[in-house]
Design a protein around this motif. Structure first.
Motif, PDB file in Angstrom:
ATOM      1  N   UNK A 142       0.831  -1.212   0.000  1.00  0.00           N
ATOM      2  CA  UNK A 142       0.000   0.000   0.000  1.00  0.00           C
ATOM      3  C   UNK A 142       0.861   1.255   0.000  1.00  0.00           C
ATOM      4  N   UNK A 143       0.414   2.272  -0.673  1.00  0.00           N
ATOM      5  CA  UNK A 143       1.118   3.560  -0.669  1.00  0.00           C
ATOM      6  C   UNK A 143       1.227   4.081   0.759  1.00  0.00           C
ATOM      7  N   UNK A 144       2.432   4.539   1.110  1.00  0.00           N
ATOM      8  CA  UNK A 144       2.635   5.109   2.426  1.00  0.00           C
ATOM      9  C   UNK A 144       2.843   4.112   3.537  1.00  0.00           C
ATOM     10  N   UNK A 145       2.921   2.815   3.224  1.00  0.00           N
ATOM     11  CA  UNK A 145       3.118   1.819   4.282  1.00  0.00           C
ATOM     12  C   UNK A 145       4.511   1.954   4.894  1.00  0.00           C
ATOM     13  N   UNK A 146       5.509   2.169   4.038  1.00  0.00           N
ATOM     14  CA  UNK A 146       6.886   2.328   4.490  1.00  0.00           C
ATOM     15  C   UNK A 146       7.310   3.789   4.432  1.00  0.00           C
ATOM     16  N   UNK A 147       8.364   4.115   5.168  1.00  0.00           N
ATOM     17  CA  UNK A 147       8.990   5.432   5.049  1.00  0.00           C
ATOM     18  C   UNK A 147       9.630   5.512   3.667  1.00  0.00           C
ATOM     19  N   UNK A 148       9.208   6.479   2.900  1.00  0.00           N
ATOM     20  CA  UNK A 148       9.730   6.657   1.551  1.00  0.00           C
ATOM     21  C   UNK A 148      10.331   8.065   1.387  1.00  0.00           C
ATOM     22  N   UNK A 149      11.318   8.208   0.489  1.00  0.00           N
ATOM     23  CA  UNK A 149      11.729   7.262  -0.558  1.00  0.00           C
ATOM     24  C   UNK A 149      12.780   6.254  -0.116  1.00  0.00           C
ATOM     25  N   UNK A 150      13.135   6.271   1.189  1.00  0.00           N
ATOM     26  CA  UNK A 150      14.267   5.470   1.625  1.00  0.00           C
ATOM     27  C   UNK A 150      14.049   3.969   1.448  1.00  0.00           C
ATOM     28  N   UNK A 151      12.800   3.501   1.676  1.00  0.00           N
ATOM     29  CA  UNK A 151      12.557   2.064   1.535  1.00  0.00           C
ATOM     30  C   UNK A 151      12.813   1.605   0.106  1.00  0.00           C
ATOM     31  N   UNK A 152      12.287   2.343  -0.854  1.00  0.00           N
ATOM     32  CA  UNK A 152      12.518   1.975  -2.251  1.00  0.00           C
ATOM     33  C   UNK A 152      13.985   2.096  -2.619  1.00  0.00           C
ATOM     34  N   UNK A 365       7.337 -10.982   7.822  1.00  0.00           N
ATOM     35  CA  UNK A 365       8.414 -10.280   8.510  1.00  0.00           C
ATOM     36  C   UNK A 365       8.304  -8.767   8.356  1.00  0.00           C
ATOM     37  N   UNK A 366       7.431  -8.324   7.460  1.00  0.00           N
ATOM     38  CA  UNK A 366       7.232  -6.895   7.219  1.00  0.00           C
ATOM     39  C   UNK A 366       5.947  -6.371   7.850  1.00  0.00           C
ATOM     40  N   UNK A 367       5.345  -7.146   8.736  1.00  0.00           N
ATOM     41  CA  UNK A 367       4.117  -6.728   9.400  1.00  0.00           C
ATOM     42  C   UNK A 367       4.433  -6.017  10.716  1.00  0.00           C
ATOM     43  N   UNK A 368       3.500  -5.212  11.224  1.00  0.00           N
ATOM     44  CA  UNK A 368       3.747  -4.520  12.498  1.00  0.00           C
ATOM     45  C   UNK A 368       4.101  -5.460  13.640  1.00  0.00           C
ATOM     46  N   UNK A 369       3.494  -6.640  13.696  1.00  0.00           N
ATOM     47  CA  UNK A 369       3.771  -7.569  14.792  1.00  0.00           C
ATOM     48  C   UNK A 369       5.260  -7.855  14.893  1.00  0.00           C
ATOM     49  N   UNK A 370       5.869  -8.216  13.765  1.00  0.00           N
ATOM     50  CA  UNK A 370       7.272  -8.624  13.807  1.00  0.00           C
ATOM     51  C   UNK A 370       8.172  -7.446  14.158  1.00  0.00           C
ATOM     52  N   UNK A 371       7.939  -6.292  13.559  1.00  0.00           N
ATOM     53  CA  UNK A 371       8.811  -5.148  13.788  1.00  0.00           C
ATOM     54  C   UNK A 371       8.663  -4.605  15.205  1.00  0.00           C
ATOM     55  N   UNK A 385       5.327   3.429   8.621  1.00  0.00           N
ATOM     56  CA  UNK A 385       4.822   4.726   9.044  1.00  0.00           C
ATOM     57  C   UNK A 385       3.788   4.625  10.165  1.00  0.00           C
ATOM     58  N   UNK A 386       3.031   3.544  10.206  1.00  0.00           N
ATOM     59  CA  UNK A 386       2.001   3.399  11.238  1.00  0.00           C
ATOM     60  C   UNK A 386       2.603   3.352  12.637  1.00  0.00           C
ATOM     61  N   UNK A 387       3.849   2.910  12.748  1.00  0.00           N
ATOM     62  CA  UNK A 387       4.506   2.815  14.046  1.00  0.00           C
ATOM     63  C   UNK A 387       5.113   4.138  14.484  1.00  0.00           C
ATOM     64  N   UNK A 388       4.979   5.159  13.656  1.00  0.00           N
ATOM     65  CA  UNK A 388       5.551   6.467  13.978  1.00  0.00           C
ATOM     66  C   UNK A 388       4.477   7.491  14.309  1.00  0.00           C
ATOM     67  N   UNK A 389       3.224   7.092  14.254  1.00  0.00           N
ATOM     68  CA  UNK A 389       2.133   7.965  14.690  1.00  0.00           C
ATOM     69  C   UNK A 389       2.094   7.979  16.212  1.00  0.00           C
TER      70      UNK A 389
END
Length: 469
Positions: A142-152, A365-371, A385-389
């Motif tokens: 999904x758009x905005x799921x990761x911190x971008x543009x660094x993830x890409x 491994x890329x889900x909120x639970x694991x991180x 990004x959801x973990x930074x709200x």
């Protein structure tokens, strides 16, 4: 995180011997059966139940990471009962053993991939292309799921995804707050907009450096051979040094050519600034002094032999345990504020015979639970990004682990000022030239300008040869 569990970097000599340029290994991997059957503690093969597909997952990590992976496997297997994940925990000599498994025709299905070798592995077709699966996924795609543009930036080559970042980690300051209180000095801030200038950083380090007679660097009678407390320790391996270079407006690699630019003035001055903490300002111990003491930076912070330590954010997992009051802060700025933004990737190998199952595991491994579980213990910073709200921070900021204000490291310092560096194709060979040259700088045998002027053209010739293969 990026370094292996014991903090050591893998042997360049062994890596070169095993890889010899990874093409031969890659050809073996491309036709090899993936994931040799795992063994139990007794050495017997652990066969999966009927109708269950077994995949292997190879990675490093200390006790906390090992426990976290095992806990994640249990949760994943409850959600995906037809997939069995066997954890190949490899806390020592990871890269050597990873390459040896590929060469032997028994590569894992999924694995930790270091930033120093990611692009080389992509070039040599060791890693599976995950682009189609990721773009079709409604969660991680999904758009905005990761911190971008660094993830890409870290996960893609020519627009294709060959892994997903485990998290983010970044160097920052750790300090013994009790020493600052005793000295009557206001400590540095986690807020990157209030980061110290380099000159102030050096001046405070001088004030906090004390010899056996109570003198400071610059005082008459200061004894650099009898120091009771050093002001700072700044490690000299590539991640902390890249942070310094970016803070001086320089770069490790030219983004257009893909070649090293460590010989440019902004880079050499930053390298020299770090070297001068020892050679000129006398606020930092030589590597030999650290070895003679036989103490880690965490131990020196605890016993008052060190006031400030520059280390990766991952080190919070153990540094938070020191008895004195711990503080953290953004790195000092030379010309600008910056830090290296780093972490290992989770990838599936191209040789896997179970690509769908491998993808499902990498996705998990890329889900909120694991991180979240690793963020909670201070080992990781979030890449989601959801973990930074405000709500997300409450799920992992932990009293007794994260010092007051630490959320600014995760939400401001790293995403705003973090610089991604994944080493270019052929880096292990180039590193065999660059690191010895830097060693001459750290001990004062050459200036950074002299050492890099000689080493960088040689290293770039290697990179050009590797890129042309």
């Amino acid at each position: 995180m990026e370094p292996n569990g014991n903090g050591n970097q893998f042997s360049r000599r062994t890596f070169l011997r095993l890889s010899g340029g990874l093409t031969g290994v890659a050809l073996l991997a491309a036709c090899a059966p993936a994931g040799a059957p795992a063994t139990t503690g007794s050495g017997e093969a652990a066969a999966p139940a009927a109708g269950v597909t077994e995949i292997t997952f190879m990675g490093w990590g200390g006790a906390e990471e090992d426990e976290g992976v095992r806990a994640a496997i249990d949760v994943f297997q409850e959600e995906q009962p037809n997939i069995k994940v066997t954890w190949l925990h490899t806390p020592e000599n990871y890269q050597d053993k990873f390459l040896a498994n590929i060469a032997a025709g028994t590569p894992p299905d999924t694995a930790f991939i270091q930033s120093a070798t990611f692009q080389t592995f992509v070039r040599d077709r060791v890693l599976m292309d995950l682009t189609d699966q990721l773009e079709a996924d409604t969660l991680v795609g999904a758009d905005g799921y990761f911190i971008e543009p660094q993830e890409s930036q870290r996960c893609t080559v020519e627009g294709r995804w060959y892994g997903i970042g485990s998290c983010w980690v970044a160097p920052h300051i750790y300090y013994n707050a009790d020493i600052f209180t005793e000295a009557g000095i206001e400590p540095p801030s986690n807020d990157p907009d209030e980061a110290w200038a380099w000159d102030k950083f050096v001046e405070v380090a001088k004030q906090l450096t004390v010899d056996a007679n109570g003198n400071h660097p610059g005082d008459s009678g200061f004894d650099p051979d009898n120091i009771e407390r050093w002001g700072v320790h700044w490690p000299t391996w590539w991640i902390p040094i890249h942070s310094a270079i970016e803070a001086n407006g320089g770069h490790w690699i030219d983004p257009d050519s893909g070649l090293l630019v460590l010989d440019q003035p902004e880079a050499t001055q930053a390298i020299q600034n770090v070297a001068d903490l020892v050679l000129v300002h006398q606020v930092m111990p030589q590597a030999t002094a650290m070895e003679a003491l036989g103490m880690s930076n965490a131990q020196m912070l605890e016993n008052g032999r060190l006031a400030m330590a520059i280390d990766g954010s991952w080190a919070l997992a153990w540094i938070h345990k020191i008895a004195p009051t711990l503080g953290t802060a953004a790195l000092p700025a030379m010309k600008t504020t910056a830090t290296n933004m780093q972490a290992h990737l989770h990838s599936a190998l191209a040789a896997t015979q179970h690509p769908e199952e491998a993808w499902q595991w990498v996705r998990f491994l890329s889900t909120p639970f694991y991180q979240t579980q690793f963020c909670q213990i201070g080992l990781w910073l979030p890449s989601q990004t959801a973990l930074m709200t405000e709500e997300g921070l409450q799920t992992w900021i932990t009293d007794g682990v994260h010092p007051p204000g630490y959320e600014l490291i995760a939400t401001e310092f790293v995403p705003r000022f973090g610089k991604v560096l994944y080493q270019p194709i052929g880096w292990p060979r180039a590193d065999a030239i660059i690191t010895p040259a830097l060693e001459r700088v750290w001990i004062g045998d050459a200036t950074a300008e002299e050492a890099m002027a000689e080493a960088v053209p040689q290293a770039n010739q290697v990179l050009e040869e590797e890129a042309a293969r």
